[in-house]
Design a protein around this motif. Structure first.
Motif, PDB file in Angstrom:
ATOM      1  N   LYS A   1      48.350  35.403  38.166  1.00  0.00           N
ATOM      2  CA  LYS A   1      49.477  34.750  38.833  1.00  0.00           C
ATOM      3  C   LYS A   1      49.144  34.501  40.294  1.00  0.00           C
ATOM      4  CE  LYS A   1      53.736  33.211  38.605  1.00  0.00           C
ATOM      5  NZ  LYS A   1      54.067  32.065  37.739  1.00  0.00           N
ATOM      6  N   ASP A   2      48.461  35.455  40.913  1.00  0.00           N
ATOM      7  CA  ASP A   2      47.977  35.314  42.280  1.00  0.00           C
ATOM      8  C   ASP A   2      46.565  34.735  42.210  1.00  0.00           C
ATOM      9  OD1 ASP A   2      47.325  35.481  44.938  1.00  0.00           O
ATOM     10  OD2 ASP A   2      47.355  37.672  45.054  1.00  0.00           O
ATOM     11  N   CYS A   3      46.470  33.425  42.286  1.00  0.00           N
ATOM     12  CA  CYS A   3      45.185  32.751  42.095  1.00  0.00           C
ATOM     13  C   CYS A   3      44.972  31.721  43.199  1.00  0.00           C
ATOM     14  CB  CYS A   3      45.150  32.071  40.726  1.00  0.00           C
ATOM     15  SG  CYS A   3      43.495  31.555  40.195  1.00  0.00           S
ATOM     16  N   ASP A   4      43.761  31.686  43.732  1.00  0.00           N
ATOM     17  CA  ASP A   4      43.426  30.789  44.828  1.00  0.00           C
ATOM     18  C   ASP A   4      43.629  29.334  44.418  1.00  0.00           C
ATOM     19  OD1 ASP A   4      41.956  30.396  47.516  1.00  0.00           O
ATOM     20  OD2 ASP A   4      40.809  29.151  46.119  1.00  0.00           O
ATOM     21  N   ALA A   5      44.393  28.607  45.186  1.00  0.00           N
ATOM     22  CA  ALA A   5      44.744  27.226  44.848  1.00  0.00           C
ATOM     23  C   ALA A   5      43.511  26.326  44.790  1.00  0.00           C
ATOM     24  CB  ALA A   5      45.754  26.677  45.855  1.00  0.00           C
ATOM     25  N   GLN A   6      42.541  26.553  45.669  1.00  0.00           N
ATOM     26  CA  GLN A   6      41.325  25.733  45.665  1.00  0.00           C
ATOM     27  C   GLN A   6      40.510  25.973  44.396  1.00  0.00           C
ATOM     28  OE1 GLN A   6      38.589  26.492  48.874  1.00  0.00           O
ATOM     29  NE2 GLN A   6      37.493  24.566  48.569  1.00  0.00           N
ATOM     30  N   LEU A   7      40.415  27.242  43.963  1.00  0.00           N
ATOM     31  CA  LEU A   7      39.709  27.573  42.730  1.00  0.00           C
ATOM     32  C   LEU A   7      40.372  26.885  41.538  1.00  0.00           C
ATOM     33  CD1 LEU A   7      37.609  29.246  41.121  1.00  0.00           C
ATOM     34  CD2 LEU A   7      39.305  31.105  41.063  1.00  0.00           C
ATOM     35  N   VAL A   8      41.692  26.924  41.498  1.00  0.00           N
ATOM     36  CA  VAL A   8      42.431  26.292  40.401  1.00  0.00           C
ATOM     37  C   VAL A   8      42.137  24.804  40.355  1.00  0.00           C
ATOM     38  CG1 VAL A   8      44.735  25.702  39.551  1.00  0.00           C
ATOM     39  CG2 VAL A   8      44.273  28.006  40.398  1.00  0.00           C
ATOM     40  N   GLU A   9      42.193  24.147  41.495  1.00  0.00           N
ATOM     41  CA  GLU A   9      41.980  22.696  41.532  1.00  0.00           C
ATOM     42  C   GLU A   9      40.539  22.343  41.174  1.00  0.00           C
ATOM     43  OE1 GLU A   9      42.971  18.908  41.476  1.00  0.00           O
ATOM     44  OE2 GLU A   9      44.373  20.577  41.764  1.00  0.00           O
ATOM     45  N   GLN A  10      39.584  23.133  41.647  1.00  0.00           N
ATOM     46  CA  GLN A  10      38.178  22.868  41.327  1.00  0.00           C
ATOM     47  C   GLN A  10      37.919  22.984  39.825  1.00  0.00           C
ATOM     48  OE1 GLN A  10      36.198  25.780  43.808  1.00  0.00           O
ATOM     49  NE2 GLN A  10      35.683  24.256  45.367  1.00  0.00           N
ATOM     50  N   LEU A  11      38.440  24.031  39.219  1.00  0.00           N
ATOM     51  CA  LEU A  11      38.225  24.233  37.788  1.00  0.00           C
ATOM     52  C   LEU A  11      38.972  23.189  36.965  1.00  0.00           C
ATOM     53  CD1 LEU A  11      38.297  28.117  37.504  1.00  0.00           C
ATOM     54  CD2 LEU A  11      36.391  26.607  36.916  1.00  0.00           C
ATOM     55  N   ARG A  12      40.165  22.857  37.388  1.00  0.00           N
ATOM     56  CA  ARG A  12      40.943  21.840  36.678  1.00  0.00           C
ATOM     57  C   ARG A  12      40.199  20.501  36.679  1.00  0.00           C
ATOM     58  NH1 ARG A  12      46.695  22.326  38.744  1.00  0.00           N
ATOM     59  NH2 ARG A  12      46.717  24.114  37.331  1.00  0.00           N
ATOM     60  N   THR A  13      39.630  20.149  37.830  1.00  0.00           N
ATOM     61  CA  THR A  13      38.868  18.902  37.941  1.00  0.00           C
ATOM     62  C   THR A  13      37.600  18.966  37.094  1.00  0.00           C
ATOM     63  OG1 THR A  13      39.707  18.492  40.174  1.00  0.00           O
ATOM     64  CG2 THR A  13      37.663  17.372  39.539  1.00  0.00           C
ATOM     65  N   ALA A  14      36.892  20.099  37.146  1.00  0.00           N
ATOM     66  CA  ALA A  14      35.642  20.243  36.395  1.00  0.00           C
ATOM     67  C   ALA A  14      35.885  20.137  34.896  1.00  0.00           C
ATOM     68  CB  ALA A  14      34.983  21.582  36.734  1.00  0.00           C
ATOM     69  N   ILE A  15      36.938  20.767  34.408  1.00  0.00           N
ATOM     70  CA  ILE A  15      37.244  20.719  32.978  1.00  0.00           C
ATOM     71  C   ILE A  15      37.636  19.304  32.561  1.00  0.00           C
ATOM     72  CG2 ILE A  15      38.920  21.494  31.236  1.00  0.00           C
ATOM     73  CD1 ILE A  15      38.823  24.245  32.627  1.00  0.00           C
ATOM     74  N   SER A  16      38.384  18.623  33.418  1.00  0.00           N
ATOM     75  CA  SER A  16      38.757  17.237  33.133  1.00  0.00           C
ATOM     76  C   SER A  16      37.517  16.347  33.066  1.00  0.00           C
ATOM     77  CB  SER A  16      39.713  16.730  34.212  1.00  0.00           C
ATOM     78  OG  SER A  16      40.025  15.370  34.019  1.00  0.00           O
ATOM     79  N   GLU A  17      36.574  16.552  33.980  1.00  0.00           N
ATOM     80  CA  GLU A  17      35.354  15.746  33.987  1.00  0.00           C
ATOM     81  C   GLU A  17      34.498  16.025  32.755  1.00  0.00           C
ATOM     82  OE1 GLU A  17      34.848  15.418  38.878  1.00  0.00           O
ATOM     83  OE2 GLU A  17      33.628  16.827  37.719  1.00  0.00           O
ATOM     84  N   LEU A  18      34.400  17.288  32.367  1.00  0.00           N
ATOM     85  CA  LEU A  18      33.629  17.636  31.167  1.00  0.00           C
ATOM     86  C   LEU A  18      34.225  16.975  29.927  1.00  0.00           C
ATOM     87  CD1 LEU A  18      32.990  21.429  31.854  1.00  0.00           C
ATOM     88  CD2 LEU A  18      31.250  19.638  31.777  1.00  0.00           C
ATOM     89  N   GLU A  19      35.542  16.902  29.876  1.00  0.00           N
ATOM     90  CA  GLU A  19      36.216  16.265  28.741  1.00  0.00           C
ATOM     91  C   GLU A  19      35.965  14.758  28.759  1.00  0.00           C
ATOM     92  OE1 GLU A  19      37.915  16.748  25.254  1.00  0.00           O
ATOM     93  OE2 GLU A  19      37.931  18.442  26.641  1.00  0.00           O
ATOM     94  N   GLN A  20      36.103  14.152  29.924  1.00  0.00           N
ATOM     95  CA  GLN A  20      35.903  12.707  30.041  1.00  0.00           C
ATOM     96  C   GLN A  20      34.459  12.312  29.739  1.00  0.00           C
ATOM     97  OE1 GLN A  20      37.250  11.540  33.937  1.00  0.00           O
ATOM     98  NE2 GLN A  20      39.313  12.341  33.624  1.00  0.00           N
ATOM     99  N   ASP A  21      33.509  13.149  30.114  1.00  0.00           N
ATOM    100  CA  ASP A  21      32.088  12.858  29.897  1.00  0.00           C
ATOM    101  C   ASP A  21      31.638  13.141  28.463  1.00  0.00           C
ATOM    102  OD1 ASP A  21      32.006  12.203  32.551  1.00  0.00           O
ATOM    103  OD2 ASP A  21      31.034  14.061  33.204  1.00  0.00           O
ATOM    104  N   GLY A  22      32.517  13.723  27.665  1.00  0.00           N
ATOM    105  CA  GLY A  22      32.162  14.038  26.288  1.00  0.00           C
ATOM    106  C   GLY A  22      31.398  15.336  26.113  1.00  0.00           C
ATOM    107  N   VAL A  23      31.175  16.060  27.205  1.00  0.00           N
ATOM    108  CA  VAL A  23      30.424  17.317  27.121  1.00  0.00           C
ATOM    109  C   VAL A  23      31.222  18.371  26.367  1.00  0.00           C
ATOM    110  CG1 VAL A  23      29.391  19.199  28.455  1.00  0.00           C
ATOM    111  CG2 VAL A  23      29.157  16.825  29.241  1.00  0.00           C
ATOM    112  N   SER A  24      32.495  18.496  26.666  1.00  0.00           N
ATOM    113  CA  SER A  24      33.328  19.507  26.011  1.00  0.00           C
ATOM    114  C   SER A  24      33.346  19.310  24.509  1.00  0.00           C
ATOM    115  CB  SER A  24      34.761  19.461  26.560  1.00  0.00           C
ATOM    116  OG  SER A  24      34.785  19.838  27.914  1.00  0.00           O
ATOM    117  N   GLN A  25      33.498  18.071  24.082  1.00  0.00           N
ATOM    118  CA  GLN A  25      33.548  17.781  22.652  1.00  0.00           C
ATOM    119  C   GLN A  25      32.239  18.170  21.971  1.00  0.00           C
ATOM    120  OE1 GLN A  25      36.006  17.063  20.768  1.00  0.00           O
ATOM    121  NE2 GLN A  25      34.830  16.784  18.880  1.00  0.00           N
TER     122      GLN A  25
END
Length: 249
Positions: free
Chosen positions: A212-236
């Motif tokens: 619950k107490d989580c660094d906002a920058q870390l959250v945004e960085q990971l959220r962006t990275a996961i979105s990019e991995l999905e868009q690039d087809g890597v996650s799939q």
């Protein structure tokens, strides 16, 4: 196997990019719950594990994987700071306890038995006296909200083999995620028996969560990275690498 090659490539990138943060690794809590998450470094870390480690590699973060009993892991992460946890279903009971970073995949759930499968929750409530579910998993809350009694819900600890219990008729059915059930059954000594599956009766997103107490920058960085991995087809591709191990329903 694609996932092995990909994992070592990601590991190298992770080590190089994460040098600056080497003294401050991020704790990632995850159970050994194949094929979603695995602790076997040689063959990868599972459908959700590989995606999250790829995201952490992309933002240059070193990771310390923590293996604890699932109920305890959830408590520690919720009460801690900047701790990550996977694969966490986003349920009403958990909504206010964590910072929800991003969905990794959708998980379908069904009843598995050795008898004629049920078609819905109402039939399951009438037919099954003992239903095996993983302790501390979202399956417990799903069944409770569907009106199953505590006597019907048998919570299995990590290490208890639901395939073995089902084969011995110590439980009447097993309610779990479809990939997990098929993976465990195919790897068991009972795979020659005819495992029957109900239709998908529940589906939730499996998330990367943080304290619950989580660094906002870390959250945004990971959220962006996961979105990019999905868009690039890597996650799939990472998830797909585990699916050939699963038999048809």
């Amino acid at each position: 196997m694609f996932v092995v090659h990909m994992f070592f490539c990601l590991l190298l990138a992770w080590m190089l990019a994460g040098t600056a943060s080497a003294h401050d690794p991020i704790k990632l809590y995850m159970p050994d719950a194949p094929p979603l998450t695995l602790h076997d470094y040689e063959n990868g870390h599972g459908m959700a594990g590989d995606v999250v480690l790829a995201a952490l590699a992309r933002i240059g973060k070193l990771t310390h994987i923590v293996a604890e009993p699932w109920p305890r892991a959830q408590i520690n992460v919720s009460r801690g700071r900047n701790m990550l946890i996977i694969p966490l279903s986003r349920t009403p009971e958990r909504e206010e306890l964590y910072t929800w970073i991003a969905s990794i995949m959708e998980l379908e759930r069904a009843f598995f038995s050795l008898d004629e499968p049920v078609e819905n929750f109402a039939q399951a409530r009438e037919r099954y006296r003992r239903i095996g579910v993983g302790m501390g998993t979202a399956q417990v809350g799903i069944l409770q909200r569907q009106g199953f009694s505590d006597e019907q819900i048998v919570q299995l600890k990590l290490g208890e083999n639901p395939a073995h219990l089902l084969s011995l008729r110590r439980i009447d059915a097993w309610f779990t995620g479809v990939p997990e059930a098929l993976y465990i059954w195919e790897s068991s000594a009972y795979r020659e028996q005819d495992l029957r599956r109900s239709p998908t009766l529940a589906s939730t997103g499996l998330y990367l969560g943080c304290s619950k107490d989580c660094d906002a920058q870390l959250v945004e960085q990971l959220r962006t990275a996961i979105s990019e991995l999905e868009q690039d087809g890597v996650s799939q591709r990472l998830r797909q690498a585990y699916l050939p191990l699963l038999p048809d329903p």
